[in-house]
Design a protein around this motif. Structure first.
Motif, mmCIF file in Angstrom:
data_model
loop_
_atom_site.group_PDB
_atom_site.id
_atom_site.type_symbol
_atom_site.label_atom_id
_atom_site.label_comp_id
_atom_site.label_asym_id
_atom_site.label_seq_id
_atom_site.Cartn_x
_atom_site.Cartn_y
_atom_site.Cartn_z
ATOM 1 N N HIS A 77 75.449 24.186 41.627
ATOM 2 C CA HIS A 77 74.011 24.338 41.871
ATOM 3 C C HIS A 77 73.780 25.755 42.394
ATOM 4 C CE1 HIS A 77 73.619 20.011 41.439
ATOM 5 N NE2 HIS A 77 72.308 20.090 41.647
ATOM 6 N N ASP A 78 72.904 26.469 41.732
ATOM 7 C CA ASP A 78 72.616 27.853 42.103
ATOM 8 C C ASP A 78 71.299 27.904 42.872
ATOM 9 O OD1 ASP A 78 72.853 30.589 42.256
ATOM 10 O OD2 ASP A 78 71.897 30.934 40.310
ATOM 11 N N VAL A 79 71.345 28.369 44.111
ATOM 12 C CA VAL A 79 70.114 28.512 44.894
ATOM 13 C C VAL A 79 69.355 29.725 44.370
ATOM 14 C CG1 VAL A 79 69.148 28.975 47.168
ATOM 15 C CG2 VAL A 79 71.077 27.393 46.924
ATOM 16 N N ILE A 80 68.107 29.505 44.006
ATOM 17 C CA ILE A 80 67.317 30.579 43.392
ATOM 18 C C ILE A 80 66.223 31.097 44.312
ATOM 19 C CG2 ILE A 80 67.797 29.858 41.027
ATOM 20 C CD1 ILE A 80 65.192 28.325 40.985
ATOM 21 N N ASN A 81 65.937 30.381 45.412
ATOM 22 C CA ASN A 81 64.918 30.881 46.335
ATOM 23 C C ASN A 81 65.085 30.249 47.713
ATOM 24 O OD1 ASN A 81 62.382 32.407 46.869
ATOM 25 N ND2 ASN A 81 61.572 30.357 47.279
ATOM 26 N N VAL A 82 64.861 31.080 48.730
ATOM 27 C CA VAL A 82 64.800 30.605 50.109
ATOM 28 C C VAL A 82 63.453 31.015 50.675
ATOM 29 C CG1 VAL A 82 65.772 30.760 52.420
ATOM 30 C CG2 VAL A 82 67.300 30.739 50.438
ATOM 31 N N ASP A 83 62.664 30.032 51.053
ATOM 32 C CA ASP A 83 61.353 30.272 51.664
ATOM 33 C C ASP A 83 61.522 30.108 53.169
ATOM 34 O OD1 ASP A 83 58.773 30.193 52.677
ATOM 35 O OD2 ASP A 83 57.964 29.003 51.027
ATOM 36 N N THR A 84 61.637 31.228 53.873
ATOM 37 C CA THR A 84 61.897 31.163 55.314
ATOM 38 C C THR A 84 60.641 30.842 56.113
ATOM 39 O OG1 THR A 84 61.575 33.560 55.505
ATOM 40 C CG2 THR A 84 63.825 32.773 55.143
ATOM 41 N N VAL A 85 59.460 30.969 55.498
ATOM 42 C CA VAL A 85 58.209 30.630 56.191
ATOM 43 C C VAL A 85 58.024 29.114 56.211
ATOM 44 C CG1 VAL A 85 55.700 30.866 56.207
ATOM 45 C CG2 VAL A 85 57.143 32.838 55.606
ATOM 46 N N ASN A 86 58.169 28.490 55.039
ATOM 47 C CA ASN A 86 57.997 27.043 54.949
ATOM 48 C C ASN A 86 59.317 26.285 55.134
ATOM 49 O OD1 ASN A 86 55.104 26.960 54.279
ATOM 50 N ND2 ASN A 86 55.743 28.053 52.434
ATOM 51 N N LYS A 87 60.400 27.033 55.288
ATOM 52 C CA LYS A 87 61.735 26.480 55.550
ATOM 53 C C LYS A 87 62.158 25.523 54.433
ATOM 54 C CE LYS A 87 62.858 25.816 59.909
ATOM 55 N NZ LYS A 87 62.865 25.395 61.334
ATOM 56 N N THR A 88 62.191 26.076 53.214
ATOM 57 C CA THR A 88 62.646 25.304 52.061
ATOM 58 C C THR A 88 63.657 26.114 51.251
ATOM 59 O OG1 THR A 88 60.865 26.083 50.606
ATOM 60 C CG2 THR A 88 60.466 24.037 51.860
ATOM 61 N N VAL A 89 64.476 25.393 50.508
ATOM 62 C CA VAL A 89 65.464 25.988 49.621
ATOM 63 C C VAL A 89 65.279 25.368 48.238
ATOM 64 C CG1 VAL A 89 67.932 26.085 49.064
ATOM 65 C CG2 VAL A 89 67.163 26.514 51.404
ATOM 66 N N THR A 90 65.257 26.217 47.214
ATOM 67 C CA THR A 90 65.150 25.734 45.844
ATOM 68 C C THR A 90 66.444 26.054 45.104
ATOM 69 O OG1 THR A 90 62.759 26.073 45.816
ATOM 70 C CG2 THR A 90 63.857 25.850 43.684
ATOM 71 N N ALA A 91 67.021 25.027 44.477
ATOM 72 C CA ALA A 91 68.291 25.198 43.767
ATOM 73 C C ALA A 91 68.187 24.640 42.360
ATOM 74 C CB ALA A 91 69.410 24.491 44.520
ATOM 75 N N LYS A 92 68.958 25.253 41.436
ATOM 76 C CA LYS A 92 68.971 24.818 40.042
ATOM 77 C C LYS A 92 70.321 24.242 39.689
ATOM 78 C CE LYS A 92 69.219 27.848 36.697
ATOM 79 N NZ LYS A 92 68.855 28.911 35.708
ATOM 80 N N ASP A 93 70.309 23.057 39.098
ATOM 81 C CA ASP A 93 71.516 22.432 38.583
ATOM 82 C C ASP A 93 71.964 23.208 37.342
ATOM 83 O OD1 ASP A 93 73.334 20.778 37.150
ATOM 84 O OD2 ASP A 93 72.575 19.003 38.189
ATOM 85 N N LEU A 94 73.161 23.785 37.392
ATOM 86 C CA LEU A 94 73.619 24.629 36.295
ATOM 87 C C LEU A 94 73.971 23.840 35.041
ATOM 88 C CD1 LEU A 94 75.781 27.194 38.289
ATOM 89 C CD2 LEU A 94 73.460 27.479 37.406
#
Length: 450
Positions: A77-94
């Motif tokens: 799973h490749d993390v493609i974004n970290v939103d430090t304001v809303n405290k979320t992580v978005t990851a893509k299943d390769l």
């Protein structure tokens, strides 16, 4: 408490275990883009050279173990974004290309490093390889089966170890480095010259003080020539080993970093954002010899920093003790250890130093055998504080480098080491241990300079 860990090699594996041990109720989600974790890249040369037959031994953990401890492990799973304001992580299943977004209370960045790929004409030709992870190690082994001439670019630890592996397997090896000596980051000239003579005697072609300006390829697109300012070198395989850079793009502009991208952390592994922790090759370390923040990517630093994250996740409990960059190397029978600064690189850390050099046998001459030990102690002028040391011998003296590392960490002086209590037994050492004698040589040097 929701904890997201991005990256799971040395620092990540250590952090996950420590978090779950210290916070058993934490919901830990791990994202790793590779299909394996905890690979000991320091064993790649041993694997390439056939010393390690079963690569499974180079992994000290696995996803199943972390899952059994309570982690939700998401491999490839490749993390493609970290939103430090809303405290979320978005990851893509390769595998599926589907994305998911999860929230966190605490974020752990253990994304490691990646080999530096210089901008050289022809760098994209076939058979120009990198040496960092398990998959790359397998590619090197496969490509080397068909290669007679191997070129290593970079004379650091990884490059030197690969040179030995290929020499032992019967390859013709060329070693290129832009600096004038091998292992210049770890050893002063008198030590590196001994190793250079050894390499030449083993048939290695040394190209030092030269950089690669271009690679040329054959009609199939495979590299067949390495170009430097003064030479054109035939080759079948090139391995780039010129260093590493931190993989921290996800947090660029979101936390404080050094100019090279290494994430700055405090003694408790917190970044400038207190809910984001970082450890390992993506992170700075506190370098004790100079009392500064530095980038020193070593597995030993990574596992210690990862451990601390678990202790300090919710409150400051255990502070980092810093590092001396202590390391060891085995090369053609030589046992080599270094810690702290060298005499040559001390100025780059704004240290004003002197060094003492000594050669002596590790145990009395009346014993059936003994071996010479080559030693150097680097100490600060005025204070006489020990800030670096190097040892080399055919006898295994490498654990003594750990002793000298502890001396640097505890701010010991030349005088302290000269009189430190070490045991005497003729099988192992002299009435004065060789570390005592080295420090005493420094004392004589200090007295003579007054």
């Amino acid at each position: 408490m929701k904890v997201v860990v991005i990256g799971c090699t040395h620092a990540g594996t250590s952090a996950v275990k420590s978090i779950l041990a210290n916070h058993p109720d934490a919901q830990v989600t791990v994202y790793e883009r590779n299909d394996n974790i905890s690979f000991l890249s320091c064993g790649i040369a041993l694997y390439v050279g056939g010393v390690v037959r079963d690569p499974a031994g180079l992994f000290y953990s696995n996803p199943k173990e972390l899952s059994s401890l309570g982690a939700n492990v998401k491999m490839e799973h490749d993390v493609i974004n970290v939103d430090t304001v809303n405290k979320t992580v978005t990851a893509k299943d390769l595998h599926t290309s589907q994305s998911e977004t999860v929230s966190y209370d605490k974020l752990v960045m253990t994304t490691g490093s990646w080999p530096i790929i210089p901008s050289i004409d022809g760098i994209d030709h076939n058979n120009i390889l990198l040496c960092k992870n398990y998959n790359q190690a397998n590619v090197i082994i496969e490509q080397a089966k068909h290669a007679k001439n191997v070129t290593i670019v970079g004379a650091g630890y990884i490059g030197i170890e690969l040179v030995e592996a290929f020499v032992e397997s019967g390859k013709k090896v060329t070693l290129i480095d832009g600096l004038n000596n091998v292992l210049s980051k770890y050893l002063d000239t008198r030590f590196s010259q001994i190793l250079e003579r050894e390499l030449v005697q083993r048939g290695v072609k040394l190209v030092l003080g030269e950089t690669v300006t271009a690679f040329e390829a054959d009609q199939h697109g495979a590299v067949n020539r390495v170009i430097t300012p003064n030479q054109q070198l035939s080759t079948d395989l090139v391995i780039m080993c010129i260093g590493f850079k931190p993989s921290t793009e996800l947090l660029k502009g979101k936390v404080d970093m050094l100019p090279n991208g290494a994430i700055e952390v405090n003694a408790y592994m917190q970044t400038s954002n207190p809910d984001i922790f970082a450890a390992g090759d993506s992170t700075v370390v506190h370098y004790n010899p100079s009392d500064t923040s530095s980038y020193i990517p070593l597995a030993t630093n990574a596992v210690r920093q990862g451990l601390l994250i678990g202790y300090n996740l919710t409150e400051h409990k255990l502070a980092y003790r810093g590092t001396q960059g202590t390391s060891g190397l085995y090369l053609f029978g030589w046992k080599i250890g270094s810690t702290g600064v060298t005499y040559a690189n001390a100025k780059s850390y704004q240290l004003d130093v002197e060094s003492a050099y000594l050669e002596d046998n590790y145990r009395p001459e009346f014993m059936p055998t003994t071996e010479k030990v080559f030693m150097e102690l680097v100490y600060e002028k005025g204070t006489h504080r020990i800030v670096g040391a190097q040892l080399m011998s055919k006898y295994d003296i490498t654990q003594s480098v750990n002793t000298l590392s502890l001396a640097i960490q505890n701010k010991m002086t030349v005088e302290d080491l000269a009189l430190t209590d070490f045991f005497f037994q003729p099988h192992f050492n002299r009435p004065w241990n060789y570390l005592n004698l080295l420090a005493q040589a420094a004392l004589k040097q200090i007295s003579a300079s007054k």
